[in-house]
Structures are given as C-alpha cells and as structure tokens.
Design an enzyme around this catalytic site. Structure first.
Site, PDB file in Angstrom:
ATOM      1  N   THR A  55       0.835  -1.195   0.000  1.00 55.56           N
ATOM      2  CA  THR A  55       0.000   0.000   0.000  1.00 55.56           C
ATOM      3  C   THR A  55       0.876   1.253   0.000  1.00 55.56           C
ATOM      4  O   THR A  55       1.988   1.222   0.495  1.00 55.56           O
ATOM      5  CB  THR A  55      -0.867  -0.043   1.269  1.00 55.56           C
ATOM      6  OG1 THR A  55      -1.787  -1.107   1.113  1.00 55.56           O
ATOM      7  CG2 THR A  55      -1.623   1.238   1.517  1.00 55.56           C
ATOM      8  N   ARG A  65     -13.683  -8.182  -0.312  1.00 57.13           N
ATOM      9  CA  ARG A  65     -12.869  -7.843   0.880  1.00 57.13           C
ATOM     10  C   ARG A  65     -12.351  -6.392   0.787  1.00 57.13           C
ATOM     11  O   ARG A  65     -11.808  -5.968  -0.209  1.00 57.13           O
ATOM     12  CB  ARG A  65     -11.691  -8.802   0.967  1.00 57.13           C
ATOM     13  CG  ARG A  65     -10.793  -8.597   2.182  1.00 57.13           C
ATOM     14  CD  ARG A  65      -9.587  -7.747   1.874  1.00 57.13           C
ATOM     15  NE  ARG A  65      -8.746  -7.548   3.053  1.00 57.13           N
ATOM     16  CZ  ARG A  65      -7.748  -6.672   3.098  1.00 57.13           C
ATOM     17  NH1 ARG A  65      -7.474  -5.940   2.057  1.00 57.13           N
ATOM     18  NH2 ARG A  65      -7.030  -6.532   4.185  1.00 57.13           N
ATOM     19  N   VAL A  66     -12.514  -5.652   1.852  1.00 61.86           N
ATOM     20  CA  VAL A  66     -11.997  -4.287   1.935  1.00 61.86           C
ATOM     21  C   VAL A  66     -11.123  -4.188   3.182  1.00 61.86           C
ATOM     22  O   VAL A  66     -11.494  -4.665   4.251  1.00 61.86           O
ATOM     23  CB  VAL A  66     -13.155  -3.261   2.020  1.00 61.86           C
ATOM     24  CG1 VAL A  66     -12.600  -1.846   2.140  1.00 61.86           C
ATOM     25  CG2 VAL A  66     -14.067  -3.364   0.807  1.00 61.86           C
ATOM     26  N   GLY A  67      -9.948  -3.586   3.027  1.00 65.16           N
ATOM     27  CA  GLY A  67      -9.032  -3.423   4.162  1.00 65.16           C
ATOM     28  C   GLY A  67      -9.204  -2.074   4.844  1.00 65.16           C
ATOM     29  O   GLY A  67     -10.240  -1.408   4.709  1.00 65.16           O
ATOM     30  N   GLY A  90      -0.313  -2.406   6.406  1.00 64.94           N
ATOM     31  CA  GLY A  90      -0.159  -3.625   7.194  1.00 64.94           C
ATOM     32  C   GLY A  90      -1.369  -4.516   7.026  1.00 64.94           C
ATOM     33  O   GLY A  90      -2.190  -4.305   6.126  1.00 64.94           O
TER      34      GLY A  90
HETATM   35  N1  ASP Z   1      -3.500  -2.374   4.619  1.00 63.09           N
HETATM   36  C1  ASP Z   1      -3.699  -2.919   3.302  1.00 63.09           C
HETATM   37  C2  ASP Z   1      -4.948  -3.781   3.291  1.00 63.09           C
HETATM   38  O1  ASP Z   1      -5.155  -4.517   4.239  1.00 63.09           O
HETATM   39  C3  ASP Z   1      -2.559  -3.744   2.833  1.00 63.09           C
HETATM   40  C4  ASP Z   1      -1.251  -3.041   2.791  1.00 63.09           C
HETATM   41  O2  ASP Z   1      -0.938  -2.241   3.671  1.00 63.09           O
HETATM   42  O3  ASP Z   1      -0.514  -3.293   1.826  1.00 63.09           O
HETATM   43  O4  ASP Z   1      -5.665  -3.773   2.312  1.00 63.09           O
END
Ligand code: ASP
Length: 312
Positions: A177, A205-207, A229
């Site tokens: 990210t 799915r959403v982060g 993360g």
């Molecule tokens: N935080 C992002 C997610 O869970 C992943 C990342 O930090 O690369 O979608």
C-alpha cells in the site's frame, strides 16, 4: 517561530526478506520513493497546501508499478484489480474515500473528488464507478494495471483459499500500500492512502486503507496518519484515529503515540505493519513492527531520508 513544513511517504511495510533484495532492486525502490517525496515537497515549498502535496505524492506512487496501488495493483481471486483509496484534510475534517473500484488510473484523485464534489464521504463498487464516469474519468483496460510480478504472485495461490499481502512468499510478510502525510506552511495537515489490497482477495474484501480512522486520518489538532499492514487488525484497532486520540487525550507527542500504537497495541492484537504520521508542527514519525517499510520523509529544516530496513 517559522512554521516547519514536512512530508512523509510510505510504499508499504513488510519488505522482502533482506537476502532477497538485490542492490539494484533497492536502488530502484529508493529512486521511486525519492521522486514521490520530492514532488510532494515541491508543492509545500512553493506555499501549496498539504492536501495537494499528499495527493501528488500518492499519484506518483500509484503510477509506479513497484507498489501495490494504481498501476501494479495486486490481482483478486477473479484475476481483476479492485482498488481502495482515501484522503483527509485536517483543517476541516473533510474526507473522501472509494473502494472496490477498477480501471481508474489514480484512485486517490477519485477519493478527493468524492470529498469535494459530493455530500458523501465513501463510495464503493459500481456506484463509485458511475460517479467516476460522471466526473469524466477514463476507465482503463486491465492491461494498464498488469505487472508480471503481481501476476506470478497470484498464479501461485489462485487455486487456494489463501489470500496474501503484497510481494510475499511468506503469508503476511509484506504489504505494498502507498501513503503520504504532510504539514504545510500554514500548519495544516493532510493524509492520503491508496492500495490494491491483498492478492487473491475475494467476496469484496476491503481493508483499512479506505476507512477513515482505521488506515487514514487527519486532524489539525493532532496529526495526519497513513497506515500499511494487515488491514483487518488496523480496522479492529482503529489505528490512525488511535494515534490522534493518544495525542489529544494523553498529551503524547506524535512519535510517542505512533510508537505506542504500532509497537504495543497492533502487536497485542496480533497484527503487523507500520504507519507514517506528521503533527501540525511538522514533526514526523515512521514506526513499523515488520522487517522493514518503504518510506521517506523531508522536513523544511533540511532533514531528509529514504529507507527500507531498520536504521538504513
Ligand atoms: N492495509 C492494506 C490492506 O489490508 C494492505 C497493505 O498495507 O498493503 O488492504
């Protein structure tokens, strides 16, 4: 006293296990980070606002296939790209976010358009795409986002139920990210975060990245924060807002608050990752609890650094 202005960026926490990183690869990553950092910094130096600086820096990282955002976004279980982004301005607590979008070159600009052109904060999926088209955004072919490395990552796990954070052979060991936080010459702060999410993700799915308060937050009273993360833990820990709360209610400095959240609270939940944060005096913090984090910062006092691993 003159207001210090500053910017910090990240290209994801985790990183390749040190032995797998060649000097050439390391130099390429650092060059891309430096470019994004300098583009954002230039805006601040010319008296521009923090919001423009973070959007510009994130666009530069989105346009670079090395990072999991925009061009180079990871593959979903269906072999598509679903991207998420959010942006927030500290002076008025305005925010915009998009999720589950595809074909948009710079998701961060679409998030900003949600903030500035609608009465809403968060648009997702088909509706967000309709909004993009109504604003004149081009919807690009999948081939624009294609990257060999990300395709191979997906091929390795596509027939399984596994999903994986970016660039990693070890599950959960690297995230790609991107994000930026900045404090401008008027002491206004802003934060921007953009991601392709996790390889082989499914079910919509959403982060944390597009969620205000979880992966992204900005408030002039305290700080601006962008996280990277294992998103599920960052959502449960309401991480970006927690950093702000520790400053507001416990009078911690930005460095103390960021450290407490990443090294204690996220770890206690079982999560891994890092964040970047800046306060309204231009102080920056870039803690992570993983092997490394692609990161950089530049302060008007002259201090600057681009690094990947701890202490380098
Ligand atoms: N935080 C992002 C997610 O869970 C992943 C990342 O930090 O690369 O979608």
């Amino acid at each position: 006293m003159n207001q210090i202005f500053s910017i910090a960026i990240h290209g994801g926490a985790g990183t390749l296990i040190k032995g797998q990183m060649t000097p050439e690869k390391e130099a390429t990553y650092k060059k891309a980070l430096q470019e994004a950092l300098d583009q954002g910094y230039q805006i601040l130096e010319n008296g521009g606002c923090a919001l423009d600086a973070v959007e510009t820096a994130v666009k530069s990282l989105e346009d670079c296939p090395l990072f999991n955002a925009g061009r180079g976004a990871v593959f979903t279980a269906k072999g598509t790209h679903e991207m998420d982004a959010s942006i927030m301005e500290g002076k008025n607590l305005k925010a915009g976010a998009v999720s589950l979008i595809n074909g948009i070159k710079n998701p961060i600009s679409l998030a900003r358009a949600v903030m500035e052109k609608t009465d809403h904060v968060f648009l997702a999926g088909e509706g967000a795409m309709q909004f993009a088209v109504s604003q004149g955004y081009d919807v690009l072919e999948d081939s624009y986002f294609y990257d060999d490395f990300r395709y191979l990552q997906w091929q390795k796990i596509k027939d399984s139920n596994q999903f994986q954070l970016d660039h990693s052979d070890r599950k959960d060991s690297k995230f790609g990210t991107v994000g930026a936080v900045a404090c401008d010459q008027n002491g206004n702060v802003a934060a921007a975060t953009s991601t392709g999410g996790m390889t082989n993700k499914k079910w919509g799915r959403v982060g944390d990245s597009p969620m205000i308060g979880a992966g992204n937050y900005a408030n002039n009273k305290t700080c601006a924060v962008s996280c990277t993360g294992s998103g599920e833990y960052f959502i449960r820990g309401v991480v970006a807002y927690d950093v702000s709360c520790l400053m507001e209610h416990k009078s911690m400095t930005v460095a103390e608050a960021a450290e407490e959240v990443i090294q204690k609270r996220v770890l206690a939940l079982g999560g891994d990752g890092g964040l970047i944060a800046v306060d309204r005096h231009g102080n920056v913090a870039l803690p992570f609890n993983t092997e490394g984090m692609y990161r950089g910062f530049r302060l008007s006092s002259g201090e600057t650094e681009v690094s990947i691993y701890e202490g380098e």
